[in-house]
Design a protein around this motif. Structure first.
Motif, short mmCIF file in Angstrom:
data_model
loop_
_atom_site.label_atom_id
_atom_site.label_comp_id
_atom_site.label_asym_id
_atom_site.label_seq_id
_atom_site.Cartn_x
_atom_site.Cartn_y
_atom_site.Cartn_z
N UNK A 255 0.84 -1.21 0.00
CA UNK A 255 0.00 0.00 0.00
C UNK A 255 0.86 1.25 0.00
N UNK A 256 0.30 2.33 -0.51
CA UNK A 256 1.04 3.58 -0.63
C UNK A 256 0.28 4.70 0.08
N UNK A 257 0.74 5.15 1.23
CA UNK A 257 0.03 6.21 1.95
C UNK A 257 0.18 7.58 1.30
N UNK A 258 1.08 7.69 0.34
CA UNK A 258 1.41 9.00 -0.21
C UNK A 258 0.84 9.28 -1.60
N UNK A 259 -0.21 8.53 -2.01
CA UNK A 259 -0.85 8.90 -3.27
C UNK A 259 -1.28 10.35 -3.20
N UNK A 260 -0.96 11.15 -4.21
CA UNK A 260 -1.26 12.58 -4.12
C UNK A 260 -2.74 12.92 -4.24
N UNK A 261 -3.51 12.06 -4.95
CA UNK A 261 -4.93 12.32 -5.14
C UNK A 261 -5.67 11.01 -5.31
N UNK A 262 -6.99 11.10 -5.34
CA UNK A 262 -7.79 9.88 -5.43
C UNK A 262 -7.49 9.12 -6.72
N UNK A 263 -7.50 9.83 -7.86
CA UNK A 263 -7.14 9.24 -9.14
C UNK A 263 -5.78 9.82 -9.54
N UNK A 264 -4.74 9.09 -9.30
CA UNK A 264 -3.41 9.65 -9.54
C UNK A 264 -3.03 9.59 -11.02
N UNK B 2 -5.16 15.31 1.52
CA UNK B 2 -4.53 16.32 2.37
C UNK B 2 -3.32 15.73 3.08
N UNK B 3 -2.48 16.60 3.58
CA UNK B 3 -1.31 16.15 4.34
C UNK B 3 -1.76 15.37 5.58
N UNK B 4 -2.87 15.80 6.16
CA UNK B 4 -3.39 15.13 7.34
C UNK B 4 -3.84 13.70 7.01
N UNK B 5 -4.48 13.54 5.85
CA UNK B 5 -4.93 12.20 5.45
C UNK B 5 -3.74 11.28 5.20
N UNK B 6 -2.73 11.79 4.54
CA UNK B 6 -1.55 10.98 4.26
C UNK B 6 -0.86 10.57 5.56
N UNK B 7 -0.79 11.50 6.50
CA UNK B 7 -0.17 11.20 7.79
C UNK B 7 -0.96 10.11 8.51
N UNK B 8 -2.29 10.18 8.43
CA UNK B 8 -3.12 9.17 9.07
C UNK B 8 -2.93 7.82 8.40
N UNK B 9 -2.81 7.80 7.06
CA UNK B 9 -2.57 6.54 6.35
C UNK B 9 -1.25 5.91 6.79
N UNK B 10 -0.22 6.76 6.98
CA UNK B 10 1.09 6.23 7.39
C UNK B 10 1.04 5.70 8.82
#
Length: 487
Positions: A67-76, A215-223
């Motif tokens: 899995x990749x927590x750092x996808x920049x957007x929903x449809x990359x 968002x940066x917050x979402x990516x941080x939560x994914x990580x």
């Protein structure tokens, strides 16, 4: 004398790499991935046109085990997908199993030795006990048979072979074809071209692209919480599965037609243009596309939509069926791919010299999309009837790779295996019966089916149903080589 490798894999796109990663994860080292290009990526290495991206959300269009927590957007977009593929190869240290600039030109089963002899474009060869093709279905560009096509004096290229040396700024551009690729690059080209003339054979059903940056917050939560990321992936998967039933042929597409029609009406005010963009066939019969900017691009003053057929091409441009010559400087072909061979131009021969092209004289088919009678220890990832119209092909590929791992264990115990003809025939008969009530069997013409209506590319059921179908390798469905007889 034994084979060079236990497994040889053709292609270093998502599928071939998946097979390699799964082999490596279980400790296998005697395998090689043969790639014609000089780096990994497959279709995401080659489709570099402006606006290139995927129509499956990125958290599902990626490996479940990476899995990749750092996808920049929903449809990359394409650069992000390619970067993901490259990062997985680097992280998993798969490069040592990769052989670049190694285009496979032939593969022949050696009856006496009991392994595959695989010829490469440079004249060398390798041998392998098992041959896994991961060629893909959408990587062999197809050019239309237009009279005078080669007479055109300007720059011309296929969207999958994008020529970045051609500056489109201020140019008169013709785009022939309006499928998935055109829907993505036409808005970008229209921004810089003096004019853009789009030649449309038939309109598409298009739904909004519900995209946004993470968002940066979402990516941080994914990580920090991988289970949250896993839930996002799972939710996307379930929504995709639910869409399939709404597309069954013979049912009114009540749930989905209002969405694309409302999308079209909201973005195109001109009733004449809107009429040209309204399909006259069932939704889902062709690939449903997603875009927020394609319709607005067609309303630009420098863009013209031509729905008349193309009669011929001249050194100056394109002549339509009304005899009007559209003079242009550049022609971009968005005319799709050769999707019937599944093994490209590679000559593959099996037991007794049986050619795969002869075995498929009536069209490609394979047991579970993976195995063909008379071709022992040959497995196809993303083979016939494994394409999807609703969900992520990466999910399908992972299920197929797991099946091949089981097959390798069976081969190690029993010897070379070839699927029984009666098993393959029964499977494909049921498959075509199921496909007859899908939307792809509708009234439109599409790359999913042949002129006589046979659907060669798509899987008729849910992705979960396919995973269940390949969950267990059934040795009883296969003949051990000494029992194989090919007429």
């Amino acid at each position: 004398m034994g084979a060079d490798f236990k497994v040889a894999i053709l292609g270093a796109g998502f599928a071939g790499l998946c097979m390699g990663l799964k082999l490596q994860a279980r400790g296998e080292t005697a395998f090689v991935i043969l790639e014609k290009a000089d780096r990994v990526g497959g279709t995401w290495r080659e489709n570099i046109y402006p606006g290139s991206g995927c129509d499956i959300p990125s958290h599902l269009y990626s490996y479940s085990f990476e899995p990749n927590p750092d996808w920049p957007e929903i449809f990359s977009a394409q650069p992000d997908i390619l970067a993901y593929i490259e990062s997985v190869v680097e992280k998993r240290k798969l490069s040592k199993r990769l052989r670049f600039n190694a285009e496979v030109t032939s593969a022949a089963w050696d009856d006496d030795a009991g392994f595959w002899r695989i010829g490469l474009a440079d004249g060398s060869s390798v041998t392998a006990e098992t041959f896994v093709t991961a060629w893909g279905q959408l990587n062999r560009p197809k050019l239309p048979p237009i009279a005078g096509r080669d007479d055109f004096a300007g720059a011309a290229f296929h969207s999958a072979q994008w020529d970045g040396s051609v500056d489109l700024a201020g140019k008169r551009v013709a785009v022939i074809g309006n499928g998935a690729s055109a829907v993505q690059f036409v808005p970008e080209v229209a921004k810089v071209a003096e004019s853009l003339t789009l030649f449309q054979r038939s309109p598409n059903w298009i739904v909004p692209r519900m995209n946004r940056p993470y968002t940066a917050e979402e990516k941080a939560r994914f990580r920090a919480r991988p289970e949250v990321m896993a839930k996002v992936r799972g939710d996307i998967f379930e929504m995709a599965e639910a869409r399939l039933e709404a597309k069954r042929a013979g049912t009114a597409p009540v749930e989905e037609v209002p969405i694309p029609l409302a999308h079209l009406h909201a973005q195109v005010a001109d009733p004449e243009l809107r009429a040209k963009l309204t399909p006259d066939y069932e939704i889902g019969c062709k690939r449903v596309l997603i875009s927020n900017d394609f319709y607005p691009a067609l309303t630009r003053p420098n863009v013209e939509l031509v729905t008349e057929a193309i009669a011929r091409m001249t050194p100056r441009g394109v002549v339509d069926a009304q005899g009007i010559e559209h003079e242009v400087d550049v022609v971009i072909y968005a005319t799709g791919f050769e999707t019937r061979s599944f093994v490209g131009d590679t000559g593959i021969t099996g037991v007794g010299g049986l050619r795969l092209s002869d075995a498929w004289i009536d069209g490609p088919e394979a047991y579970l999309g993976l195995s063909v009678t008379g071709f022992p220890n040959l497995f196809m990832l993303y083979g016939p009837n494994t394409n999807l119209g609703h969900n992520s092909i990466i999910f399908m590929i992972e299920a197929q790779a797991d099946y091949v791992l089981q097959a390798l264990d069976a081969i190690a115990q029993a010897g070379p295996l070839s699927v029984k003809q009666e098993v393959a025939d029964a499977y494909n008969a049921e498959l075509q019966k199921a496909l007859a009530v899908t939307p792809w069997a509708g009234s439109c013409t599409s790359w999913y089916k042949t002129a006589d209506g046979r659907i060669l590319n798509n899987w008729p059921h849910t992705a979960r149903a396919y995973a269940q179908a390949v969950e267990r390798f059934d040795l009883e469905a296969y003949d051990v080589m000494r029992a194989v007889e090919v007429a």
